[in-house]
Enzyme design. Structure first.
Site, PDB file in Angstrom:
ATOM      1  N   LYS A 150      53.085  16.653 -26.754  1.00  0.00           N
ATOM      2  CA  LYS A 150      52.325  16.007 -25.725  1.00  0.00           C
ATOM      3  C   LYS A 150      52.891  16.555 -24.157  1.00  0.00           C
ATOM      4  O   LYS A 150      52.055  16.420 -23.406  1.00  0.00           O
ATOM      5  CB  LYS A 150      52.502  14.467 -25.926  1.00  0.00           C
ATOM      6  CG  LYS A 150      52.082  14.112 -27.344  1.00  0.00           C
ATOM      7  CD  LYS A 150      50.651  14.721 -27.706  1.00  0.00           C
ATOM      8  CE  LYS A 150      50.418  14.420 -29.083  1.00  0.00           C
ATOM      9  NZ  LYS A 150      48.833  14.962 -29.552  1.00  0.00           N
TER      10      LYS A 150
ATOM     11  N   GLY B   5      49.314   6.591 -29.228  1.00  0.00           N
ATOM     12  CA  GLY B   5      49.650   5.324 -28.899  1.00  0.00           C
ATOM     13  C   GLY B   5      50.994   4.861 -29.682  1.00  0.00           C
ATOM     14  O   GLY B   5      51.460   3.879 -29.390  1.00  0.00           O
TER      15      GLY B   5
ATOM     16  N   LYS C 110      53.250   7.183 -14.924  1.00  0.00           N
ATOM     17  CA  LYS C 110      52.989   5.733 -14.325  1.00  0.00           C
ATOM     18  C   LYS C 110      52.064   4.978 -15.131  1.00  0.00           C
ATOM     19  O   LYS C 110      51.100   5.533 -15.999  1.00  0.00           O
ATOM     20  CB  LYS C 110      52.225   6.236 -13.069  1.00  0.00           C
ATOM     21  CG  LYS C 110      51.696   4.796 -12.133  1.00  0.00           C
ATOM     22  CD  LYS C 110      51.542   5.129 -10.761  1.00  0.00           C
ATOM     23  CE  LYS C 110      51.067   3.782  -9.986  1.00  0.00           C
ATOM     24  NZ  LYS C 110      52.297   3.003  -9.986  1.00  0.00           N
TER      25      LYS C 110
ATOM     26  N   LYS D 154      40.151   2.960 -32.972  1.00  0.00           N
ATOM     27  CA  LYS D 154      38.923   2.812 -32.602  1.00  0.00           C
ATOM     28  C   LYS D 154      38.137   2.088 -33.692  1.00  0.00           C
ATOM     29  O   LYS D 154      38.149   2.328 -34.639  1.00  0.00           O
ATOM     30  CB  LYS D 154      38.360   4.146 -32.266  1.00  0.00           C
ATOM     31  CG  LYS D 154      39.178   4.813 -31.448  1.00  0.00           C
ATOM     32  CD  LYS D 154      38.867   6.414 -31.297  1.00  0.00           C
ATOM     33  CE  LYS D 154      39.655   7.223 -30.313  1.00  0.00           C
ATOM     34  NZ  LYS D 154      39.613   8.567 -30.367  1.00  0.00           N
TER      35      LYS D 154
ATOM     36  N   GLU E 133      41.355  14.065 -24.471  1.00  0.00           N
ATOM     37  CA  GLU E 133      41.212  12.742 -24.613  1.00  0.00           C
ATOM     38  C   GLU E 133      41.691  12.640 -22.892  1.00  0.00           C
ATOM     39  O   GLU E 133      42.656  12.900 -22.423  1.00  0.00           O
ATOM     40  CB  GLU E 133      42.303  11.893 -24.892  1.00  0.00           C
ATOM     41  CG  GLU E 133      42.193  11.739 -26.649  1.00  0.00           C
ATOM     42  CD  GLU E 133      43.192  10.881 -27.195  1.00  0.00           C
ATOM     43  OE1 GLU E 133      43.038  10.787 -28.562  1.00  0.00           O
ATOM     44  OE2 GLU E 133      43.898  10.347 -26.328  1.00  0.00           O
TER      45      GLU E 133
ATOM     46  N   GLU F  36      45.720  13.489 -23.795  1.00  0.00           N
ATOM     47  CA  GLU F  36      46.183  14.550 -25.075  1.00  0.00           C
ATOM     48  C   GLU F  36      44.978  15.054 -25.780  1.00  0.00           C
ATOM     49  O   GLU F  36      43.929  14.874 -25.472  1.00  0.00           O
ATOM     50  CB  GLU F  36      46.476  13.475 -26.268  1.00  0.00           C
ATOM     51  CG  GLU F  36      47.882  12.539 -26.044  1.00  0.00           C
ATOM     52  CD  GLU F  36      47.910  11.572 -27.268  1.00  0.00           C
ATOM     53  OE1 GLU F  36      47.427  11.678 -28.401  1.00  0.00           O
ATOM     54  OE2 GLU F  36      48.434  10.587 -26.947  1.00  0.00           O
TER      55      GLU F  36
ATOM     56  N   ARG G 168      41.292  18.817 -33.911  1.00  0.00           N
ATOM     57  CA  ARG G 168      40.474  18.587 -35.125  1.00  0.00           C
ATOM     58  C   ARG G 168      39.192  17.818 -34.979  1.00  0.00           C
ATOM     59  O   ARG G 168      38.924  17.693 -33.760  1.00  0.00           O
ATOM     60  CB  ARG G 168      41.349  17.564 -36.100  1.00  0.00           C
ATOM     61  CG  ARG G 168      41.590  16.210 -35.236  1.00  0.00           C
ATOM     62  CD  ARG G 168      42.141  15.124 -36.172  1.00  0.00           C
ATOM     63  NE  ARG G 168      42.947  14.340 -35.410  1.00  0.00           N
ATOM     64  CZ  ARG G 168      42.267  13.389 -34.684  1.00  0.00           C
ATOM     65  NH1 ARG G 168      40.965  12.982 -34.805  1.00  0.00           N
ATOM     66  NH2 ARG G 168      43.162  12.511 -34.085  1.00  0.00           N
TER      67      ARG G 168
ATOM     68  N   VAL H  63      36.899  11.401 -36.045  1.00  0.00           N
ATOM     69  CA  VAL H  63      36.058  10.590 -36.818  1.00  0.00           C
ATOM     70  C   VAL H  63      34.738  10.165 -36.206  1.00  0.00           C
ATOM     71  O   VAL H  63      33.471  10.170 -36.672  1.00  0.00           O
ATOM     72  CB  VAL H  63      36.863   8.784 -37.023  1.00  0.00           C
ATOM     73  CG1 VAL H  63      35.861   7.869 -37.708  1.00  0.00           C
ATOM     74  CG2 VAL H  63      38.025   9.155 -37.634  1.00  0.00           C
TER      75      VAL H  63
ATOM     76  N   ARG I 151      32.370   1.559 -36.519  1.00  0.00           N
ATOM     77  CA  ARG I 151      33.228   1.757 -37.962  1.00  0.00           C
ATOM     78  C   ARG I 151      33.105   0.622 -38.753  1.00  0.00           C
ATOM     79  O   ARG I 151      33.390  -0.211 -38.308  1.00  0.00           O
ATOM     80  CB  ARG I 151      34.444   2.267 -37.460  1.00  0.00           C
ATOM     81  CG  ARG I 151      34.729   3.362 -36.683  1.00  0.00           C
ATOM     82  CD  ARG I 151      36.068   3.956 -36.618  1.00  0.00           C
ATOM     83  NE  ARG I 151      36.435   4.914 -35.464  1.00  0.00           N
ATOM     84  CZ  ARG I 151      37.534   5.766 -35.424  1.00  0.00           C
ATOM     85  NH1 ARG I 151      38.358   5.422 -36.120  1.00  0.00           N
ATOM     86  NH2 ARG I 151      37.369   6.548 -34.705  1.00  0.00           N
TER      87      ARG I 151
END
Ligand code: MV4
Length: 458
Positions: free
Chosen positions: A116, A165, A201, A237, A275, A288, A292, A295, A338
């Protein structure tokens, strides 16, 4: 194009990839665990192969068994879907060693974005704004404190090998940071086999907005706009929409263009997602990159008309991108809900079990449409071994307001009997005044009322 593709996944995404293959006249090999024998998505496969016992480590994550299945059935490519082996650089490399095409990026790109901090460095070098903080691993707590002093508290400790996360620690002062540093690195080591940390931050009240890109093997990259993913609980999500209510067309074009150029800067190939965190002041920062299919890819498909799975297969087969940036147009508004086998009124406890009846969603509103991407059917017992996503309702309409109305109609008509699902939570959300105005951030679901099952405005 490939004659036969192996699908190394389960549930709704296995069904989704089978559909794309059938439309391209590609035969499918769908692998499954013993727990998924007889699953509804296996019915439309050309061939099915049982990999092994229910635990993912012995089935959907068993690279040897999957490669052997591909060789035995004559599949020349493997689509990994999302989760499982989809962001596993070693698996991508092993496919290549076996002469099998991995439908996704090569191992170097997966590794580069899996680190990352390295990902932030790559993006910063490509003129994509990153959250103020470290671009190198933290050496020790004193190093962290010096950086925190320069960016200002609160700060967030993140694991270099983390993501999504996992393993984040918020620190409000130097005392917090001293206490959290050692704990966080031990946790990161345990969870990811890598103790390295970085610091940013902490930006409160942000929105999660991501950009979809498609890159071919010849250096051409396009973006397909953004998805708003701030409606989440514990980094899971629940609802995604496109376009984000927080971006205008100019902002979308500007950041999308930067995202595409950044992917091109390191030779990225196939579908990917960058993201961003949109801070409360409106600034957008890269967080990030996911290497791939996601969803929530259907909301992008609904507003652009581009089939992302077919595009992934074409790119993997060595075809040049069939569209340029000016061919990508955005039409209307899409929302994905979802549907999880969970009880939202009992802390989202998974609620697997026998599904006794399924009636797909329908909408009657003019110019609205609904899509039901399902991994469930009447008579199917949802197993307890995997994540609880059983289907996705995606609505599309000319405007966001009409999409919300279509969502209410679709969710109101969907019937899933025998297990608890997230449908009631979605219906409460659609009645929430702030959601209706598009005024929400990543903390939205945490507010009293929505999750508890009480009326949103008491
Ligand atoms: C942050 C942040 C605030 N400030 N970084 C969570 C998922 C991972 N991709 C990064 N995450 C966050 N990073 C800084 N510097 C807040 C979050 C965050 C979050 C981000 C996206 C979606 C939901 C979230 C929920 C809580 C925290």
């Amino acid at each position: 194009m490939f004659r036969r593709v192996l699908i190394a996944n389960r549930g709704e995404i296995a069904a989704r990839v089978v559909r794309a293959c059938r439309e391209l006249d590609i035969e499918t090999v769908v692998v499954h665990s013993e727990a998924d024998a007889g699953a509804p998505w296996l019915a439309s496969a050309t061939v099915t192969v049982c990999l092994g016992p229910p635990p993912a480590a012995r089935s959907y994550l068993d690279a040897d068994a999957i490669l052997q299945a591909a060789e035995q059935t004559g599949a020349s490519a493997i689509h990994p879907g999302y989760g499982f082996l989809s962001e596993n650089a070693v698996f991508s490399a092993r496919c290549a060693q076996h002469g099998i095409t991995f439908v996704g990026p090569g191992p170097a790109a997966i590794r580069r974005m899996g680190d990352k901090i390295g990902a932030k460095r790559t993006m910063a070098a490509a003129n994509v704004p990153v959250i103020p903080g470290s671009l190198d691993p933290l050496q020790n707590a004193a190093h962290a404190e010096a950086l925190a002093d320069s960016v200002g508290y609160p700060v967030l400790l993140k694991a270099t090998a983390g993501g999504g996360g996992k393993g984040m620690r918020r620190c409000d002062d130097a005392g917090d940071l001293q206490r959290a540093f050692a704990e966080a690195s031990i946790e990161a080591d345990k969870a990811f086999g890598n103790a390295e940390l970085y610091l940013e931050k902490y930006l409160d009240g942000g929105r999660h907005i991501e950009f979809q890109i498609l890159a071919d093997a010849y250096g051409r990259v396009v973006h397909l706009g953004d998805r708003e993913c701030s409606i989440q609980r514990s980094h899971q999500k629940l609802l995604e929409e496109s376009p984000s209510p927080a971006l205008d067309a100019e902002g979308r074009a500007r950041l999308g263009g930067r995202a595409a150029a950044a992917a091109a800067s390191f030779g990225y190939v196939n579908a990917g997602t960058l993201e961003f965190l949109r801070a409360a002041d409106g600034r957008m920062y890269f967080m990030e990159m996911n290497t791939r299919l996601q969803v929530e890819h259907p909301v992008t498909e609904m507003v652009t008309g581009v089939d992302l799975v077919k595009a992934q297969l074409a790119i993997a087969a060595g075809e040049p991108l069939a569209l340029t940036q000016s061919d990508v147009t955005f039409s209307g508004h899409a929302i994905e809900f979802r549907i999880n086998a969970e009880d939202p009124d009992a802390g989202f406890r998974p609620d697997p079990g026998l599904v006794t009846s399924v009636v797909p969603p329908a909408v009657t509103l003019p110019s609205a449409s609904v899509r039901w991407d399902a991994g469930v059917a009447s008579g199917w017992r949802v197993p307890s071994h995997y994540d609880s996503l059983i289907g996705k309702v995606i609505v599309h309409a000319p405007t966001r307001g009409e999409a919300i109305a279509a969502g209410k109609e679709a969710l109101g008509s969907l019937r899933i009997e025998g297990i608890k699902t997230t449908v009631p939570l979605h219906l409460r959300l659609l009645d929430d005044a702030d959601f209706a105005r598009g005024s929400y951030d990543v903390n939205h679901l945490g507010r009293p009322g929505l999750l508890a099952g009480a009326p949103a405005k008491a």
